[in-house]
Motif scaffolding. Structure first.
Motif, PDB file in Angstrom:
ATOM      1  N   GLU A 240       0.827  -1.199   0.000  1.00  0.00           N
ATOM      2  CA  GLU A 240       0.000   0.000   0.000  1.00  0.00           C
ATOM      3  C   GLU A 240       0.869   1.260   0.000  1.00  0.00           C
ATOM      4  O   GLU A 240       1.991   1.270   0.511  1.00  0.00           O
ATOM      5  N   ALA A 241       0.352   2.320  -0.619  1.00  0.00           N
ATOM      6  CA  ALA A 241       1.040   3.610  -0.568  1.00  0.00           C
ATOM      7  C   ALA A 241       1.177   4.048   0.889  1.00  0.00           C
ATOM      8  O   ALA A 241       0.254   3.904   1.690  1.00  0.00           O
ATOM      9  N   GLY A 242       2.327   4.549   1.230  1.00  0.00           N
ATOM     10  CA  GLY A 242       2.601   4.961   2.598  1.00  0.00           C
ATOM     11  C   GLY A 242       3.261   3.880   3.431  1.00  0.00           C
ATOM     12  O   GLY A 242       3.633   4.130   4.590  1.00  0.00           O
ATOM     13  N   SER A 243       3.404   2.654   2.874  1.00  0.00           N
ATOM     14  CA  SER A 243       4.071   1.573   3.616  1.00  0.00           C
ATOM     15  C   SER A 243       5.535   1.941   3.860  1.00  0.00           C
ATOM     16  O   SER A 243       6.207   2.543   3.008  1.00  0.00           O
ATOM     17  N   ALA A 244       6.034   1.571   5.032  1.00  0.00           N
ATOM     18  CA  ALA A 244       7.426   1.867   5.385  1.00  0.00           C
ATOM     19  C   ALA A 244       8.372   1.046   4.507  1.00  0.00           C
ATOM     20  O   ALA A 244       8.181  -0.155   4.301  1.00  0.00           O
ATOM     21  N   VAL A 245       9.415   1.716   3.977  1.00  0.00           N
ATOM     22  CA  VAL A 245      10.457   1.052   3.185  1.00  0.00           C
ATOM     23  C   VAL A 245      11.729   1.044   4.012  1.00  0.00           C
ATOM     24  O   VAL A 245      12.200   2.103   4.458  1.00  0.00           O
ATOM     25  N   LYS A 246      12.286  -0.153   4.234  1.00  0.00           N
ATOM     26  CA  LYS A 246      13.472  -0.312   5.077  1.00  0.00           C
ATOM     27  C   LYS A 246      14.678  -0.746   4.245  1.00  0.00           C
ATOM     28  O   LYS A 246      14.528  -1.317   3.159  1.00  0.00           O
ATOM     29  N   ALA A 247      15.867  -0.469   4.767  1.00  0.00           N
ATOM     30  CA  ALA A 247      17.096  -0.885   4.086  1.00  0.00           C
ATOM     31  C   ALA A 247      17.178  -2.411   4.081  1.00  0.00           C
ATOM     32  O   ALA A 247      16.929  -3.058   5.101  1.00  0.00           O
ATOM     33  N   ALA A 248      17.533  -2.972   2.930  1.00  0.00           N
ATOM     34  CA  ALA A 248      17.625  -4.423   2.811  1.00  0.00           C
ATOM     35  C   ALA A 248      18.876  -4.975   3.481  1.00  0.00           C
ATOM     36  O   ALA A 248      18.957  -6.175   3.766  1.00  0.00           O
TER      37      ALA A 248
END
Length: 246
Positions: A151-159
């Protein structure tokens, strides 16, 4: 008659004998000089001065002697040449060379493992050789990353661990954060919001939040997702293979 013979005999018996001997020697010397001078001179080889380099002709006697003695062993001349290895005053201890030590600020963390930066279904896979259909452009093209639905707004974390190498707004991929994960690996997190939570040069660890999911212009007709790509030594590689999930 007897008087003349007696006078001649006295003359040759005295100084006359030496005078005649001297005249004979002079005559012999003159004959020898005439004989030598009459010999033909050896032919002289014509030398083209224009085509002959003066550097090839020894100009001094010392140069001639040095050319004749090339390679000759001379044992009675002291060798005063200095050896490079003997220039140091202390030869008992070899000099140590040290590699430049990198400070913590210049050291890039190396990711030991990778995880997916968001949780979701992979709706489009990696393909750097086979063309895939683009709903947005209505054509076939390569897809050098993976699309993870979320979903838009989902947190994106460093892989994985690394350093923020670049933050840019790309006309096709939207706001993109590039993480240098070390060992020549860079991760591209595309389609984030315009207010990322990290800055260029920041060190991150696996799980550090970079931002949140937003729009990807080049894939705007697809469902909301994160576009994730990786390069190894500047060549695109499969993200799932790199992470170890393929």
């Amino acid at each position: 008659m007897k008087y003349q013979e007696s006078k001649s005999a006295k003359f040759f018996a005295g100084k006359g004998f030496y005078l005649v001997l001297s005249l004979c020697l002079v005559a012999i010397g003159a004959a020898a000089w005439i004989a030598v001078s009459s010999l033909s001179k050896p032919p002289v080889e014509n030398i083209d001065l224009e085509s002959t380099s003066t550097s090839d002709i020894p100009s001094t006697e010392s140069e001639l002697q040095s050319e004749e003695n090339v390679g000759a062993e001379v044992s009675d001349i002291e060798d005063t040449r200095s050896n490079v290895s003997n220039t140091s005053s202390d030869t008992s201890t070899p000099q140590e060379t040290s590699e430049p030590q990198m400070t913590d600020a210049n050291t890039t963390p190396v990711a030991n493992y990778f995880v997916l930066p968001v949780t979701g279904e992979i709706i489009k896979g990696f393909s750097d050789t086979e063309l895939q259909y683009s709903e947005t452009f209505k054509d076939l093209r390569l897809h050098t990353g993976i699309d993870i639905a979320c979903e838009a707004g989902s947190a994106v974390k460093a892989a994985g661990d690394g350093v923020v190498y670049e933050i840019k707004e790309d006309p096709n991929w939207g706001v993109t954060i590039v993480i240098d994960h070390g060992n020549g690996v860079k991760g591209y997190y595309c389609g984030l919001n315009k207010k990322p939570l990290v800055h260029k040069g920041d060190s991150v660890t696996s799980g550090t939040q970079l931002g949140s999911v937003d729009e990807i212009p080049a894939e705007c007709l697809d469902q909301s997702h994160l576009h994730l790509a990786f390069t190894k030594n500047d060549a695109y590689v499969s993200p799932l293979e790199l992470i170890g999930m393929e």
